[in-house]
Design a protein around this motif. Sequence first.
Motif, PDB file in Angstrom:
ATOM      1  N   GLU A 124      40.425  49.293  40.880  1.00 24.89           N
ATOM      2  CA  GLU A 124      41.050  48.026  40.364  1.00 24.89           C
ATOM      3  C   GLU A 124      41.036  47.930  38.875  1.00 24.89           C
ATOM      4  O   GLU A 124      41.568  46.993  38.332  1.00 24.89           O
ATOM      5  N   VAL A 125      39.622  48.156  38.447  1.00 28.77           N
ATOM      6  CA  VAL A 125      39.367  48.069  36.934  1.00 28.77           C
ATOM      7  C   VAL A 125      40.215  48.826  36.195  1.00 28.77           C
ATOM      8  O   VAL A 125      40.615  48.145  35.007  1.00 28.77           O
ATOM      9  N   LEU A 126      40.666  49.906  36.614  1.00 24.48           N
ATOM     10  CA  LEU A 126      41.373  50.853  35.901  1.00 24.48           C
ATOM     11  C   LEU A 126      42.948  50.426  35.983  1.00 24.48           C
ATOM     12  O   LEU A 126      43.665  50.859  35.028  1.00 24.48           O
ATOM     13  N   ILE A 127      43.438  50.129  37.097  1.00 31.47           N
ATOM     14  CA  ILE A 127      44.846  49.883  37.513  1.00 31.47           C
ATOM     15  C   ILE A 127      45.459  48.846  36.561  1.00 31.47           C
ATOM     16  O   ILE A 127      46.366  48.884  35.856  1.00 31.47           O
ATOM     17  N   GLY A 128      44.661  47.755  36.253  1.00 28.20           N
ATOM     18  CA  GLY A 128      45.124  46.739  35.153  1.00 28.20           C
ATOM     19  C   GLY A 128      45.362  47.468  33.936  1.00 28.20           C
ATOM     20  O   GLY A 128      46.645  47.268  33.364  1.00 28.20           O
ATOM     21  N   PRO A 129      44.614  47.937  33.287  1.00 27.42           N
ATOM     22  CA  PRO A 129      44.850  48.417  31.749  1.00 27.42           C
ATOM     23  C   PRO A 129      45.877  49.744  32.033  1.00 27.42           C
ATOM     24  O   PRO A 129      46.756  49.792  31.085  1.00 27.42           O
ATOM     25  N   ILE A 130      46.087  50.434  32.938  1.00 29.22           N
ATOM     26  CA  ILE A 130      47.205  51.490  33.080  1.00 29.22           C
ATOM     27  C   ILE A 130      48.290  50.818  33.141  1.00 29.22           C
ATOM     28  O   ILE A 130      49.201  51.157  32.360  1.00 29.22           O
ATOM     29  N   ALA A 131      48.447  49.974  34.040  1.00 33.01           N
ATOM     30  CA  ALA A 131      49.759  49.073  34.231  1.00 33.01           C
ATOM     31  C   ALA A 131      50.493  48.380  32.913  1.00 33.01           C
ATOM     32  O   ALA A 131      51.520  48.359  32.647  1.00 33.01           O
TER      33      ALA A 131
ATOM     34  N   PRO B 150      37.794  43.197  53.411  1.00 33.69           N
ATOM     35  CA  PRO B 150      39.093  43.122  53.390  1.00 33.69           C
ATOM     36  C   PRO B 150      39.945  41.968  52.721  1.00 33.69           C
ATOM     37  O   PRO B 150      40.869  42.117  51.969  1.00 33.69           O
ATOM     38  N   LEU B 151      39.438  40.686  52.796  1.00 35.19           N
ATOM     39  CA  LEU B 151      39.852  39.599  52.085  1.00 35.19           C
ATOM     40  C   LEU B 151      39.689  39.868  50.458  1.00 35.19           C
ATOM     41  O   LEU B 151      40.782  39.612  49.698  1.00 35.19           O
ATOM     42  N   LYS B 152      38.641  40.240  49.986  1.00 36.49           N
ATOM     43  CA  LYS B 152      38.167  40.469  48.636  1.00 36.49           C
ATOM     44  C   LYS B 152      39.339  41.645  48.052  1.00 36.49           C
ATOM     45  O   LYS B 152      40.049  41.490  46.895  1.00 36.49           O
ATOM     46  N   VAL B 153      39.629  42.625  48.845  1.00 35.16           N
ATOM     47  CA  VAL B 153      40.523  43.607  48.360  1.00 35.16           C
ATOM     48  C   VAL B 153      41.988  43.164  48.473  1.00 35.16           C
ATOM     49  O   VAL B 153      42.640  43.456  47.384  1.00 35.16           O
ATOM     50  N   ALA B 154      42.267  42.339  49.576  1.00 41.52           N
ATOM     51  CA  ALA B 154      43.618  41.844  49.499  1.00 41.52           C
ATOM     52  C   ALA B 154      44.066  40.870  48.198  1.00 41.52           C
ATOM     53  O   ALA B 154      44.932  41.081  47.653  1.00 41.52           O
ATOM     54  N   GLU B 155      42.813  40.095  47.873  1.00 42.21           N
ATOM     55  CA  GLU B 155      43.100  39.236  46.868  1.00 42.21           C
ATOM     56  C   GLU B 155      43.094  40.019  45.445  1.00 42.21           C
ATOM     57  O   GLU B 155      43.978  39.681  44.623  1.00 42.21           O
ATOM     58  N   SER B 156      42.146  41.118  45.334  1.00 45.75           N
ATOM     59  CA  SER B 156      42.445  41.812  44.180  1.00 45.75           C
ATOM     60  C   SER B 156      43.662  42.362  43.741  1.00 45.75           C
ATOM     61  O   SER B 156      44.229  42.267  42.764  1.00 45.75           O
ATOM     62  N   PHE B 157      44.204  43.100  44.963  1.00 45.60           N
ATOM     63  CA  PHE B 157      45.352  43.826  44.626  1.00 45.60           C
ATOM     64  C   PHE B 157      46.529  42.790  44.793  1.00 45.60           C
ATOM     65  O   PHE B 157      47.734  42.831  44.232  1.00 45.60           O
ATOM     66  N   GLY B 158      46.534  41.545  45.309  1.00 42.32           N
ATOM     67  CA  GLY B 158      47.556  40.517  45.312  1.00 42.32           C
ATOM     68  C   GLY B 158      47.672  40.182  43.800  1.00 42.32           C
ATOM     69  O   GLY B 158      48.785  39.881  43.501  1.00 42.32           O
ATOM     70  N   MET B 159      46.463  40.043  43.030  1.00 48.54           N
ATOM     71  CA  MET B 159      46.735  39.539  41.801  1.00 48.54           C
ATOM     72  C   MET B 159      47.353  40.829  41.023  1.00 48.54           C
ATOM     73  O   MET B 159      48.141  40.378  40.050  1.00 48.54           O
TER      74      MET B 159
END
Length: 333
Positions: free
Chosen positions: A56-63, A83-92
Amino acid sequence: MKISVLDQAPVSEGASSAQALRNVLELAQLADRLGFHRYWVAEHHGSPSLACASPEVLIGPIAATTRRLRVGSGGVMLPHYSPLKVAESFGMLAGLYPGRIDLGLGRAPGSDSLTASALQRDRRQRPADDFFEQLNELLAYQLDCVPAEHPFARLAELPGRPETPQTWLLGSSSQSGIWAAELGLPYMFADFIHAAGAAVCDAYHRDFIASPEMGQAHSGVALQVICADTDAQARELASSYAMRLWHMHSGRRLDKVPSVQTALRFFEQQQMTIDALPPGRRAIIGSPATVRQQIEAVARSYRASEVMVVSIIHDHAARMRSYELLAEVFGLK
C-alpha cells in the motif's frame, strides 16, 4: 487476453534497496505507456533481495505517476493484519484513484517463520489460522454489509466511499481457489511459485458462485517471463533468476539478485545448465515469438483471461526491455 505486471521490486547485486523502489516507479510508468492492464506490487518481509514490504505504500506513488493502469497488491498477506486496517487503507486508495485500485489478498506469510513471528503483535503464541474468517470480515466492510448485531457494525463506513477497490484472491494451492469460487471473487494463480494450477482453476470455474462483485468467474495466471531479442540472450539473462531459485531451493539465501556473470560462474561450478530450474518451477524464457506462444499455451490450460508477468532480471534496463518486447508482440495499447 489482458497482459499485466507483477513487480516484486528485485534488488540487484551492486544496487541498493532504495534504487529498487525507484525502479518500480520507472517500470510502472513504462507499463502505463505501453498499454499493460494492471500493475501489482508484492509483499515480502525479511528478504534483502526484494524491496517491497508494504504494497500500500508503493501503490499510491505508482497510481499518482501513471494514468491508465489499475494498480494494486499482489498481494497483501492478510494473516499479518487487522481486516479493518486493510479495508481502511485500500478504501483511502480507492477514494484517491477511483476505478483503478485492486486489493489482491494472500494467506502465505511472505516470509520465513521467524519473520512472520516478528510481524505479530502478540508473540506469546502462534496466531490462529483464521484466514477465511478474516477474509469474510474484510469483505463485509468493503461491501457495507456487516450485520447490525456485529460488534464492529458501526465501523463499516470506510474512508474513500463511495469508491471501493476490486478484491482478488491470490494463491498457489487448491484451497485459495475453493474460497475464491465460494465467495465469488476473481482469482489469480501464482504459477511462478507452483507450476501446477490448471486443475485448481478448472475447479474454480466449475464451482464459481456469482456475488455482488462478480457475476461470472474471472481467473488469471501469474508467470515468470524473461524476454529478449533472441532466445540465447533471454536464456543468459534468466541465469540470474535460476541461480536465485536454486539457492532458495537449497535453503540458502542470496542477499541480492546475482548478475549474469555471477550466475554463469555458479552454474559452471555446479556443472549445471544455466536454464535448469528446481522441481515444480517454471519460467517462460525466449524471444518475443517464443514467449508469446508459451504464454498463450499456459493461459489456455488455466482458462485464464489475464496473464500477469513477473520478471526477475538483474539489469534494470534489460527488465524494461523485456516488458517492451512483450507489449510489442501482444500488440498492446
